[in-house]
Design a protein around this motif. Structure first.
Motif, PDB file in Angstrom:
ATOM      1  N   GLY A  29      51.904  16.844  44.836  1.00 32.11           N
ATOM      2  CA  GLY A  29      53.328  16.605  44.703  1.00 32.11           C
ATOM      3  C   GLY A  29      53.918  15.636  45.708  1.00 32.11           C
ATOM      4  N   GLN A  30      53.068  14.910  46.468  1.00 30.51           N
ATOM      5  CA  GLN A  30      53.548  13.981  47.470  1.00 30.51           C
ATOM      6  C   GLN A  30      53.440  12.543  46.939  1.00 30.51           C
ATOM      7  N   HIS A 111      50.962  12.526  36.864  1.00 34.71           N
ATOM      8  CA  HIS A 111      52.005  12.736  37.875  1.00 34.71           C
ATOM      9  C   HIS A 111      52.869  11.473  37.969  1.00 34.71           C
ATOM     10  N   LEU A 114      54.675   9.249  41.175  1.00 36.00           N
ATOM     11  CA  LEU A 114      54.223   9.658  42.508  1.00 36.00           C
ATOM     12  C   LEU A 114      53.275   8.651  43.158  1.00 36.00           C
ATOM     13  N   THR A 433      50.823  17.221  53.649  1.00 35.34           N
ATOM     14  CA  THR A 433      51.658  17.992  52.726  1.00 35.34           C
ATOM     15  C   THR A 433      51.989  19.379  53.258  1.00 35.34           C
TER      16      THR A 433
END
Length: 434
Positions: A29-30, A111, A114, A433
């Motif tokens: 998610g980074q 994703h 991202l 993260t």
């Protein structure tokens, strides 16, 4: 943005290390911005080859790009190139480059938003920003230097082209005619790739490879060798005792099993070693470590044996004194045990390996000059902490500047092969993260 935690991670270098870090960060998610000098994101130099004679130096079953999914590459081969899906085999590096590209693209699709790709040359790092040659400033919550392996630096480029200083440049070896003899500086993995490339071009001349020890890369066995349990005397105490123990174990169990026993704990041993121990290792043991640790596929070793048997490959031991080039020949002056010697051939090819020098590379030299970084005592690269953060001149870790992949070898030593780099990627992803 005022909140730095909302910024992406800036990754300088879009080869294997940088691209696979971007993929792992996205899966957590980074967001990241992946900056590559050219437009080939993913494979880097090693996996950009189009020559299927260039094989992986690690069995395909151990080449998954993700730490907890070592079979990922084999699964990809089974889906896209089933004829190469042999876990014990050594697939063409071209296919591995396609796998890395595919993993990056697939992760971008899964994703969206991202991973941002950016083509450009980074010339400086200021605070949390990478500065491009165009003047553009790319800000992030952290900056990771994943610049890969630089070209060799042993020889200058001859004006007449008789010295091939960067053999990985596209078409660098094309001028070598089928009957030309060649001189090669270095007898390691780059030399092997050069000979394979030339042979695929129909070359049938003779090669003389020169290195300080005259050691050739050793071959993998036909099957993976199970590691042995190393006794305490092989893991601690004076290096002389450790070496003697390793030799006894190699005689009893085979050297491949001994190397496999060291492989998972090499990082721990390197980080625990004193600077004096690291320096002694580099001075006295490194050449032997390299040829046993970084092995070649059995079929590639057989090709080298054939060239040697046909007297088309000769390996000489010596120290380089000087390199010259005329309009028709390259000349190599050596110091050997028998005294000075001079060799000449139509071509001289620099295969001495990556020219890591943090004091001359503009990006890292600038950081050192600003006291934001310091050179490790071994002079292998920048000094880093356990998390891969750059250490300032006063020894304090930089809160936002990291190094990943081959340029981090001073701190982590084994940061060249995929199984080692993917562990560093996983550790750095977790750190960034957290």
């Amino acid at each position: 943005m005022n909140d730095a935690s909302l910024l992406p991670v800036v990754i300088v270098g879009g080869g294997f290390s940088g691209a696979m870090l971007a993929a792992r960060l996205a899966e957590r998610g980074q967001a990241s911005i992946l900056i590559e000098r050219g437009d080939a994101f993913g494979p880097g130099v090693a996996y950009s080859t189009t020559n299927d004679a260039h094989r992986l130096n690690v069995r395909a079953g151990r080449m998954g790009a993700v730490a907890d999914r070592p079979d990922d590459f084999i699964d990809w081969l089974a889906a896209h190139h089933p004829d190469q899906a042999d876990p014990d085999g050594f697939a063409p590096r071209r296919l591995y480059g396609l796998y890395v590209r595919d993993r990056l693209t697939t992760t971008e699709t899964a994703h969206p938003g991202l991973i941002r790709r950016l083509s450009g040359a980074v010339i400086a790092v200021e605070g949390r920003s990478a500065i491009l040659s165009t003047g553009e400033r790319v800000e992030g919550r952290a900056v990771v230097l994943a610049t890969g392996n630089p070209a060799p630096r042993t020889t200058p480029t001859g004006e007449d082209g008789r010295i091939i200083a960067t053999p990985w440049t596209p078409d660098a070896l094309t001028p070598v005619r089928p009957g030309d003899d060649i001189l090669i500086l270095g007898a390691g993995l780059t030399m092997v790739d050069v000979l394979l490339t030339l042979s695929s071009q129909g070359w049938r001349g003779r090669a003389t490879a020169v290195s300080r020890r005259g050691l050739l890369p050793r071959a993998h066995g036909q099957h993976h060798d199970a590691p042995i349990d190393l006794p305490p005397e092989a893991l601690s105490g004076p290096l002389s005792i450790r070496l003697a123990t390793a030799r006894r174990l190699a005689e009893a169990h085979g050297w491949r099993r001994v190397m496999e026993g060291y492989r998972p704990i090499t990082l721990k041993l390197w980080r625990a070693a004193s600077e004096a121990e690291r320096s002694r290792f580099l001075r006295h043991l490194r050449p032997w470590w390299d040829v046993h640790r970084h092995r070649i596929a059995p079929e590639i070793a057989a090709e080298l044996d054939r060239l040697i048997a046909e007297r088309r490959l000769t390996v000489r031991t010596g120290r380089i004194r000087n390199v010259e080039a005329s309009t028709k020949f390259a000349v190599l002056h050596l110091s050997t045990r028998d005294g000075p010697q001079t060799l000449s051939a139509p071509w001289l090819i620099d295969c001495t390996g990556p020219g890591h020098d943090a004091t001359t590379a503009p990006l890292t030299a600038g950081l050192i000059a600003e006291c934001r970084a310091r050179l490790a005592a071994t002079r292998l690269g920048l000094d880093l902490d356990d998390a891969g953060r750059v250490l300032h001149a006063d020894g304090k870790p930089d809160p936002v500047l990291y190094v990943l992949g081959p340029p981090a070898r001073a701190a982590f030593w084994e940061t060249i092969a995929v199984p080692d780099i993917r562990q560093r990627i996983e550790a750095l992803t977790t750190h960034l993260t957290a």
